[in-house]
Every structure is written in structure tokens, then in C-alpha cells.
Design an enzyme around this catalytic site. Structure first.
Site, mmCIF file in Angstrom:
data_model
loop_
_atom_site.group_PDB
_atom_site.id
_atom_site.type_symbol
_atom_site.label_atom_id
_atom_site.label_comp_id
_atom_site.label_asym_id
_atom_site.label_seq_id
_atom_site.Cartn_x
_atom_site.Cartn_y
_atom_site.Cartn_z
ATOM 1 N N HIS A 100 0.847 -1.205 0.000
ATOM 2 C CA HIS A 100 0.000 0.000 0.000
ATOM 3 C C HIS A 100 0.870 1.239 0.000
ATOM 4 O O HIS A 100 2.067 1.190 0.311
ATOM 5 C CB HIS A 100 -0.977 0.006 1.181
ATOM 6 C CG HIS A 100 -0.355 0.206 2.527
ATOM 7 N ND1 HIS A 100 -0.053 1.444 3.043
ATOM 8 C CD2 HIS A 100 0.010 -0.678 3.491
ATOM 9 C CE1 HIS A 100 0.464 1.309 4.254
ATOM 10 N NE2 HIS A 100 0.527 0.025 4.551
ATOM 11 N N CYS A 160 3.871 -4.330 6.569
ATOM 12 C CA CYS A 160 3.433 -4.121 5.196
ATOM 13 C C CYS A 160 4.587 -3.663 4.313
ATOM 14 O O CYS A 160 5.646 -3.278 4.787
ATOM 15 C CB CYS A 160 2.305 -3.103 5.150
ATOM 16 S SG CYS A 160 0.721 -3.749 5.705
#
Length: 231
Positions: free
Chosen positions: A186, A201
């Protein structure tokens, strides 16, 4: 984290799955500090990287240039000292640049899977390939810090949400593509070189995350390998 906005028990179950490890931004831009007159341990290396006269002695102009770099990449303290974190970031940038357009030179990312997103934790790089052909990248990324490492191995994109918001950290996670529990590609609004890293992430610039969103689909493979410096 994802908000529990999807329908039914399936949505609740997925939300519970990703809740423990999804990353927040993890760092905020450093505030300007007073410039130091101290010569750093990596003065010459940092001067060379920044295109400054390489004399190994701190100057006012050196400090301002180093401080600007530190502020841009959320390196704290940002007092203009040519220390190990600053040089480590610059050295990583140099090694990333040296890869050129052949990130899979060592053949560590599988070439028999069709379209696959590769993540090299050691060099903090990611790219998309179709078999042996490079389809996009490589691009710099920001992966999990010590204690929150991005997990290695072969995975698959299993859920995508272009406007995802973390239900744990309450921060936007645009272009989220989840591939391992709460770990996802992301975009973030800070430098992808900002230390110490994410909570697991794979952080990307908005442009790169948007491109990944357009190129990947649910079920596409993701391969993560190597080890992030400092973990």
C-alpha cells in the site's frame, strides 16, 4: 487494519485475520533541529553522496545539506550529523540504483509462476515480472522493522481495497493489496526510506502502489525473500 464494512460473517473473519499486523504509517516527518558543527563518522561518504566538496570536515553548507536529506526522509535527530543511520540510508539508495533494470539477476524470485510481485527485503526493492520478463520496476519499498518483519516465502494476493483505512491505527492505506495476513502492498505519505520501517506491510509511493493496483489481481503470486537491514 481494515474496517468491518464488508457483508456478513466472511467479512468479519477476514478482518480478524488481518487485524494483528497491518502497518500504520510508522513515522512522521522530522522537525528541523539546530545544525551541528560536529564532523560525523561518515562525513566523506555523505559529502560525496550529496555532491559536496569531499574534505571530511563539517561545514555550515554541509550541515544544511545533510539536514535537508534527514528531514526529507524522517531521519531523527536531523541535526545534520553524518552518522550511521544517514549514511546507511544513502548506501542503500546507492545499492538500489546499482541494480538497474535487472533486479532478479540472482534468480531468487520464481520465473515459472507467470505474473508475480517480487520483494527483496535485503535491498528494499520490489518489482513485477511476467515469467522472466520484467513488467514493472524495480521500485524502492519500506518493509517491516525489527520485531514486525515482513514474512518471507511464496504468497498470493487474497484481498484488495483501494480506499482501505486501518482499524487499529486509524490511518489511510490506499491501494491495499493483502498477501499474508495483515501484510499488504500500500502507499504511504512519507518517504519509503524513512527508518525504522513499517509494521509488516510493504510501503510504496503513491505512484508505485497505484501501478501495482492496476497490474495485480486477486490470486496473483507474491514472493518475499532476503532480510531487511537492521532486523
Amino acid at each position: 487494519m481494515r474496517n468491518i464494512t464488508r457483508r456478513g460473517v466472511v467479512a468479519a473473519g477476514i478482518t480478524a485475520l488481518v487485524a494483528p499486523l497491518t502497518v500504520a504509517m510508522g513515522s512522521t516527518p522530522a522537525q528541523a533541529a539546530s545544525c551541528t558543527t560536529q564532523t560525523g563518522a561518515y562525513q566523506k561518504q555523505v559529502e560525496k553522496f550529496l555532491g559536496r566538496p569531499v574534505d571530511g570536515r563539517q561545514s555550515v553548507a554541509d550541515c544544511k545539506a545533510i539536514q535537508a536529506f534527514q528531514t526529507k526522509h524522517s531521519i531523527s535527530p536531523n541535526a545534520g550529523l553524518a552518522g550511521p543511520i544517514t549514511w546507511g540510508t544513502m548506501d542503500l539508495m546507492n545499492r538500489q540504483k546499482a541494480v538497474g533494470k535487472n533486479p532478479n539477476r540472482a534468480g531468487k524470485c520464481p520465473t515459472n509462476k507467470g505474473r508475480i510481485a517480487c520483494v527483496d527485503l535485503t535491498l528494499q526493492l520490489s518489482w513485477i515480472q511476467d515469467g522472466k520478463e520484467l513488467a514493472y520496476g524495480p521500485v524502492p519499498v519500506r518493509t517491516g522493522r525489527d520485531g514486525y518483519e515482513t514474512r518471507t516465502g511464496l504468497k498470493k494476493v487474497y484481498w484488495r481495497n483501494i480506499d482501505h483505512v486501518s482499524s487499529l491505527y486509524h490511518v489511510p492505506m490506499p491501494y491495499s493489496q493483502f498477501f499474508d495476513g495483515g501484510q499488504a502492498f500500500h502507499s504511504v505519505g512519507i518517504s519509503v526510506w524513512a527508518p525504522p520501517g513499517s509494521h509488516g506491510c510493504v510501503n510504496m509511493t503513491k505512484a508505485d502502489a497505484s501501478k501495482y493496483w492496476s497490474m495485480l489481481r486477486k490470486g496473483d503470486d507474491v514472493f518475499v525473500y532476503g532480510r531487511k537491514p537492521g532486523t
